[in-house]
Design a protein around this motif. Sequence first.
Motif, PDB file in Angstrom:
ATOM      1  N   ILE A   1      20.085 -12.934  -1.227  1.00 45.61           N
ATOM      2  CA  ILE A   1      21.508 -12.772  -1.586  1.00 45.61           C
ATOM      3  C   ILE A   1      21.646 -12.349  -3.043  1.00 45.61           C
ATOM      4  O   ILE A   1      22.451 -11.475  -3.387  1.00 45.61           O
ATOM      5  CB  ILE A   1      22.270 -14.085  -1.327  1.00 45.61           C
ATOM      6  N   GLN A   2      20.834 -12.958  -3.932  1.00 43.33           N
ATOM      7  CA  GLN A   2      20.938 -12.637  -5.355  1.00 43.33           C
ATOM      8  C   GLN A   2      20.443 -11.223  -5.675  1.00 43.33           C
ATOM      9  O   GLN A   2      20.917 -10.600  -6.619  1.00 43.33           O
ATOM     10  CB  GLN A   2      20.147 -13.653  -6.173  1.00 43.33           C
ATOM     11  N   THR A   3      19.477 -10.737  -4.910  1.00 42.35           N
ATOM     12  CA  THR A   3      18.907  -9.417  -5.207  1.00 42.35           C
ATOM     13  C   THR A   3      19.608  -8.293  -4.463  1.00 42.35           C
ATOM     14  O   THR A   3      19.793  -7.203  -5.016  1.00 42.35           O
ATOM     15  CB  THR A   3      17.417  -9.377  -4.857  1.00 42.35           C
TER      16      THR A   3
ATOM     17  N   GLY B   1      18.417 -17.360  -0.348  1.00 37.16           N
ATOM     18  CA  GLY B   1      19.109 -17.305  -1.635  1.00 37.16           C
ATOM     19  C   GLY B   1      18.634 -16.161  -2.506  1.00 37.16           C
ATOM     20  O   GLY B   1      19.443 -15.470  -3.145  1.00 37.16           O
ATOM     21  N   ILE B   2      17.322 -15.939  -2.563  1.00 35.80           N
ATOM     22  CA  ILE B   2      16.772 -14.832  -3.345  1.00 35.80           C
ATOM     23  C   ILE B   2      17.277 -13.508  -2.802  1.00 35.80           C
ATOM     24  O   ILE B   2      17.630 -12.588  -3.567  1.00 35.80           O
ATOM     25  CB  ILE B   2      15.231 -14.870  -3.334  1.00 35.80           C
TER      26      ILE B   2
ATOM     27  N   ASN C   1      17.685 -20.964 -10.693  1.00 37.41           N
ATOM     28  CA  ASN C   1      18.813 -20.507  -9.881  1.00 37.41           C
ATOM     29  C   ASN C   1      19.089 -21.360  -8.654  1.00 37.41           C
ATOM     30  O   ASN C   1      20.100 -21.169  -7.982  1.00 37.41           O
ATOM     31  CB  ASN C   1      18.575 -19.060  -9.426  1.00 37.41           C
ATOM     32  N   PHE C   2      18.179 -22.290  -8.355  1.00 41.16           N
ATOM     33  CA  PHE C   2      18.322 -23.057  -7.124  1.00 41.16           C
ATOM     34  C   PHE C   2      17.980 -24.526  -7.360  1.00 41.16           C
ATOM     35  O   PHE C   2      17.298 -24.875  -8.331  1.00 41.16           O
ATOM     36  CB  PHE C   2      17.408 -22.497  -6.024  1.00 41.16           C
TER      37      PHE C   2
ATOM     38  N   THR D   1      14.320  -8.170  -8.880  1.00 41.18           N
ATOM     39  CA  THR D   1      14.055  -9.396  -9.647  1.00 41.18           C
ATOM     40  C   THR D   1      13.331  -9.080 -10.952  1.00 41.18           C
ATOM     41  O   THR D   1      13.700  -9.582 -12.026  1.00 41.18           O
ATOM     42  CB  THR D   1      13.209 -10.376  -8.812  1.00 41.18           C
TER      43      THR D   1
ATOM     44  N   GLY E   1      22.709  -8.644  -2.763  1.00 37.07           N
ATOM     45  CA  GLY E   1      24.154  -8.773  -2.721  1.00 37.07           C
ATOM     46  C   GLY E   1      24.710  -8.985  -1.323  1.00 37.07           C
ATOM     47  O   GLY E   1      24.134  -9.695  -0.501  1.00 37.07           O
TER      48      GLY E   1
ATOM     49  N   SER F   1      15.699  -7.539 -13.482  1.00 35.38           N
ATOM     50  CA  SER F   1      16.964  -8.219 -13.800  1.00 35.38           C
ATOM     51  C   SER F   1      16.778  -9.603 -14.408  1.00 35.38           C
ATOM     52  O   SER F   1      17.723 -10.168 -14.949  1.00 35.38           O
ATOM     53  CB  SER F   1      17.821  -8.351 -12.530  1.00 35.38           C
ATOM     54  N   GLU F   2      15.568 -10.154 -14.339  1.00 33.06           N
ATOM     55  CA  GLU F   2      15.333 -11.512 -14.838  1.00 33.06           C
ATOM     56  C   GLU F   2      14.502 -11.495 -16.120  1.00 33.06           C
ATOM     57  O   GLU F   2      13.608 -10.662 -16.283  1.00 33.06           O
ATOM     58  CB  GLU F   2      14.591 -12.343 -13.778  1.00 33.06           C
TER      59      GLU F   2
ATOM     60  N   ARG G   1      13.000 -17.125 -10.763  1.00 26.76           N
ATOM     61  CA  ARG G   1      14.311 -17.624 -10.370  1.00 26.76           C
ATOM     62  C   ARG G   1      14.328 -19.152 -10.255  1.00 26.76           C
ATOM     63  O   ARG G   1      15.101 -19.729  -9.486  1.00 26.76           O
ATOM     64  CB  ARG G   1      14.744 -16.967  -9.057  1.00 26.76           C
TER      65      ARG G   1
END
Length: 430
Positions: free
Chosen positions: A262-264, A259-260, A246-247, A159, A266, A162-163, A243
Amino acid sequence: MNKTKETLITAFALFSLFFGAGNLILPPLLGFKSGDLWWLVTLGFCLSAVLIPILGILAHAKLQGTIFDFGKKVSPTFSLVYSLIIYAISISLPSPRTASVTHEIAIQPFFDTPYLLTSIIYFGLVFLFVMNRSKLLDILGKLLTPAIIFILLMIIGITLFSEDFNFGISQFKSPFTDAILEGYQTFDAIGAVVVGGVIIVSINLKSTATYADKRSLIRRAGWLGGLALFLIYAGLILTGALRHNNFDGEITRVALLTGISIQTLGSTANLFLSLLVSLACFTTAVGVVTGTADFMKSRFRESQLAYNITAVVGCLLGVLMGQFDVAYIIAVALPALMFIYPITIVLIVLNVVPNKWASPFVFKAVILMTTIFSIPDFMNSINLGSYLGNINPMIPLSDYSLGWVLPALVTFIIANLLRKTPPQNADDPA
């Protein structure tokens, strides 16, 4: 075993005993709602979820006894009643919640099975660990905690790299105090007085070190474990804050964590998250049931039968309450926490301060005042605050559900000024 290795193993064990269901699902949503004030929310959350629990471990290092020793300066009767309430809460709420969280995050995504089946298997394994408690410290310190920390650092690290560091607007009216109260839901202050005893017993089973050596070991491990908790909490809160776009704004704690992940992580998110939840929750449940069984054993002249029966009862309660979903258990826990948490915090602080400031008279006065001023917050939490009339507005900090803080502090100061005779061991600096 050298001191460094022993300190690291004990610190890892403390971390894993503390880091359970609430510690995992609470920080991300706090960050998600905190916006650019995530740092203030972090401080508030870590005050009640890190500093107070670590002070509880330091109190254990000083007392080197059980939870019963925390309140014995008030009276043996108070201490027994307090201990029984704490253990009843522990095995009825936070311990079963670990099974519920495990089911929602680690089981439901893969299997269409009921909560009951998860709870039965889960607490069956908890029972096996509790009955083999002599191996507890090594198993927790050497095997489980490094895996928990590794997975969390992956989620946080990805995170951060990438953010963009853009934050939303805080949704909290009082970010600092709201975060303090959210820290109550970790149960970590209660956990400190419960699992701290587990660490003491586990060390005693393996070591013949002196009181001073064990005190030094627990202090070092306590601060190291606390630092690890602070860094992980701060990372998870910052992850949620970064994030925020994102939600959906009404997302639940469990859904946000999923959700976090899954996003981090994959496509492997569910696998990693399942492992994380299973480890973090399981270690906490083992610590709670073991601590409860230790206490009952000590109350019945070191009876192994009392230990075994308590372990069975604790696991059966876990199966029963573990059938409810996470949101329900959190809601049910709030009133109990609003009453017992202030008393627990005050007991921890009084057992940490120098003995010359914590005579039996001081204990009695401060605990009495804390108990009285916790009642309005408790009443408000069950929607019965209207019965108190105009009392609430007259209590400082009552709007923040912290009406006990100033009365306890003022009573502590006055009680020390009124103290006529020095307490025993007044020359003890700790």
